[in-house]
Design a protein around this motif. Structure first.
Motif, PDB file in Angstrom:
ATOM      1  N   VAL A 113       0.831  -1.195   0.000  1.00 29.35           N
ATOM      2  CA  VAL A 113       0.000   0.000   0.000  1.00 29.35           C
ATOM      3  C   VAL A 113       0.872   1.254   0.000  1.00 29.35           C
ATOM      4  N   LEU A 114       1.967   1.218   0.727  1.00 30.53           N
ATOM      5  CA  LEU A 114       2.883   2.362   0.760  1.00 30.53           C
ATOM      6  C   LEU A 114       3.541   2.577  -0.600  1.00 30.53           C
ATOM      7  N   GLN A 115       3.798   1.503  -1.321  1.00 29.13           N
ATOM      8  CA  GLN A 115       4.325   1.649  -2.685  1.00 29.13           C
ATOM      9  C   GLN A 115       3.305   2.353  -3.581  1.00 29.13           C
ATOM     10  N   ASP A 116       2.029   2.014  -3.402  1.00 30.96           N
ATOM     11  CA  ASP A 116       0.980   2.694  -4.153  1.00 30.96           C
ATOM     12  C   ASP A 116       0.964   4.186  -3.817  1.00 30.96           C
ATOM     13  N   PHE A 117       1.107   4.494  -2.525  1.00 31.26           N
ATOM     14  CA  PHE A 117       1.124   5.896  -2.109  1.00 31.26           C
ATOM     15  C   PHE A 117       2.301   6.636  -2.741  1.00 31.26           C
ATOM     16  N   GLU A 118       3.492   6.033  -2.708  1.00 31.79           N
ATOM     17  CA  GLU A 118       4.669   6.702  -3.264  1.00 31.79           C
ATOM     18  C   GLU A 118       4.562   6.879  -4.770  1.00 31.79           C
ATOM     19  N   ALA A 119       3.875   5.961  -5.440  1.00 29.76           N
ATOM     20  CA  ALA A 119       3.658   6.126  -6.874  1.00 29.76           C
ATOM     21  C   ALA A 119       2.741   7.319  -7.139  1.00 29.76           C
ATOM     22  N   LYS A 120       1.795   7.546  -6.233  1.00 29.17           N
ATOM     23  CA  LYS A 120       0.853   8.655  -6.370  1.00 29.17           C
ATOM     24  C   LYS A 120       1.489   9.971  -5.933  1.00 29.17           C
ATOM     25  N   PHE A 121       2.411   9.887  -4.953  1.00 28.63           N
ATOM     26  CA  PHE A 121       3.103  11.062  -4.419  1.00 28.63           C
ATOM     27  C   PHE A 121       4.614  10.829  -4.497  1.00 28.63           C
TER      28      PHE A 121
END
Length: 428
Positions: free
Chosen positions: A69-77
């Motif tokens: 989930v944190l990887q998804d966040f970093e991809a978005k931000f």
């Protein structure tokens, strides 16, 4: 549902894994804190802003999922980098030590029972301003969950997920005792337990001397620990009624403790066929899948007490360190993880339920057999007792253990609970 099972068993695990995805509401840094502009940082710096995140994952599987989930966040931000620092032992103690030393992470898990202690100490950042800027409303969460992180009119965390308590039972044992349906009231629970005892010769209910379980019966009897006026209210006829019923199940041989049957906790006893009925949370199922994958079970809402239905809302927040140097980036992380997109991604594994009612339909489509847990969202009480609640919880457990050991009468225990509540809980 009203005490009805779902007709599902653990063998029905081949379910759809889809979950709802929504647009996460994002607040700009200037809306959060004009003096700390993340947009300005992005324009002026090449390196990503680092946000430290710490928590207590229940298993390596949970930690791995969060990393995804944190990887998804970093991809978005892409201008924010999250450093995940899991703590596997004595998390609450370490968190408080780090907060006192000024070395705590920017964002961290806070258990609802501990939340008011930290809020009263001023170590948590109030979130009402960034929530308003992002359009995040308290109504977006189950009321019994968001209230657990509110103190003196301010919000100090957003619930990342939750679990209620429900009744998990063995359908084969029920069938063997010719029991057609799960109990829906206290009286029915005693009657069903007696029929199971007569059929098997074994205490059917696994019941620990644990205040986190007894408090449900206290609320179901119409009692409370702290009254509406902020005074200690546990010294009451309702508490006496609840304790007489709860301990009475054990005293009359209808229940056994996990220790009595050689188990570590109720879910362990259930997995080993050492009990037929347990009152546990959604956290049981990864354990059952790993330790007893062929174990059959059904789920029902907790039996209602004299004052009606009650369950507990056990939850953990994402909260922000009041001393963080990156409050805007920390808020973007909290907002994503507790927003529709991040929460749907996180709860898809089934370790816990979404704390947003808007995600309930998609979650139930994936885990239909667990509907009784989610149904409790409408009447769940927050697992929070104000500042000092954690100390009272420990003291209350010792009192219950003495009752179950036959060392303290229930009437004396009620008096002791009131004395410890008055000494431990600081309502201001």
């Amino acid at each position: 549902m009203d005490g009805e099972d779902t007709g599902r068993t653990i063998s029905r695990r081949g379910l759809l894994r889809g979950a709802a995805r929504g647009a996460a509401a994002i607040v700009t840094a200037s809306a959060f804190n004009p003096t700390v502009s993340l947009l300005g940082r992005r324009a002026a710096a090449q390196d990503a802003t680092e946000v430290r995140l710490t928590g207590a994952p229940s298993s390596p599987e949970e930690s791995r999922l969060l990393e995804q989930v944190l990887q998804d966040f970093e991809a978005k931000f892409p201008d924010i980098r999250v450093v995940w620092e899991p703590v596997t032992q004595q998390y609450a103690e370490k968190l408080q030590t780090d907060l006192a030393a000024g070395t705590a992470a920017d964002v961290f898990y806070v258990d609802s029972l501990l939340s008011p202690d930290l809020a009263a100490r001023g170590v948590l950042l109030p979130l009402d301003e960034p929530m308003a800027g992002a359009g995040v409303r308290t109504e977006d969460f189950y009321v019994g969950l968001i209230e657990a992180f509110q103190w003196q009119g301010k919000t100090y965390g957003l619930p990342k997920d939750w679990s209620s308590l429900a009744m998990v039972y063995d359908p084969q044992a029920f069938e063997g005792a010719s029991i057609a349906a799960p109990p829906t009231t206290w009286d029915e629970l005693r009657s069903v337990a007696q029929e199971l005892l007569d059929a098997t010769g074994q205490a059917p209910i696994i019941l620990p001397p644990d205040f986190a379980r007894f408090i449900v019966f206290l609320y179901q009897a119409g009692g409370a620990v702290i009254g509406p006026d902020g005074s200690v209210a546990i010294d009451s006829p309702e508490t006496q009624q609840a304790l007489d019923f709860y301990y009475g199940l054990y005293k009359d041989g209808l229940a056994a403790t996990p220790a009595d049957v050689g188990a570590q906790w109720p879910g362990d006893a259930f997995a080993k066929d050492l009990g037929v009925i347990v009152f546990e949370g959604n956290w049981m199922f990864p354990f059952l899948a790993a330790s007893a994958p062929d174990k059959q079970f059904l789920i029902a809402e907790l039996p209602a007490g004299p004052a009606g239905k009650v369950t507990m809302g056990f939850t953990v927040s994402y909260s922000i360190n009041a001393k963080t140097k990156v409050p805007a980036a920390a808020w973007e992380l909290v907002n994503y993880l507790t927003g529709p997109e991040g929460m749907a991604r996180w709860t898809d594994l089934g370790l816990a339920m979404p704390s947003r009612p808007a995600l309930a339909e998609a979650w139930i489509a994936t885990y239909p057999e667990r509907e009784p847990y989610l149904a409790g969202g409408a009447y769940a009480q927050p697992w929070q007792l104000g500042p000092g609640g954690q100390a009272f919880f420990q003291d209350a457990n010792a009192i219950l253990e003495a009752v179950f050991a036959g060392q303290t009468e229930t009437a004396d225990a009620v008096t002791q609970l009131a004395e410890r509540a008055a000494a431990d809980i600081k309502i201001t």
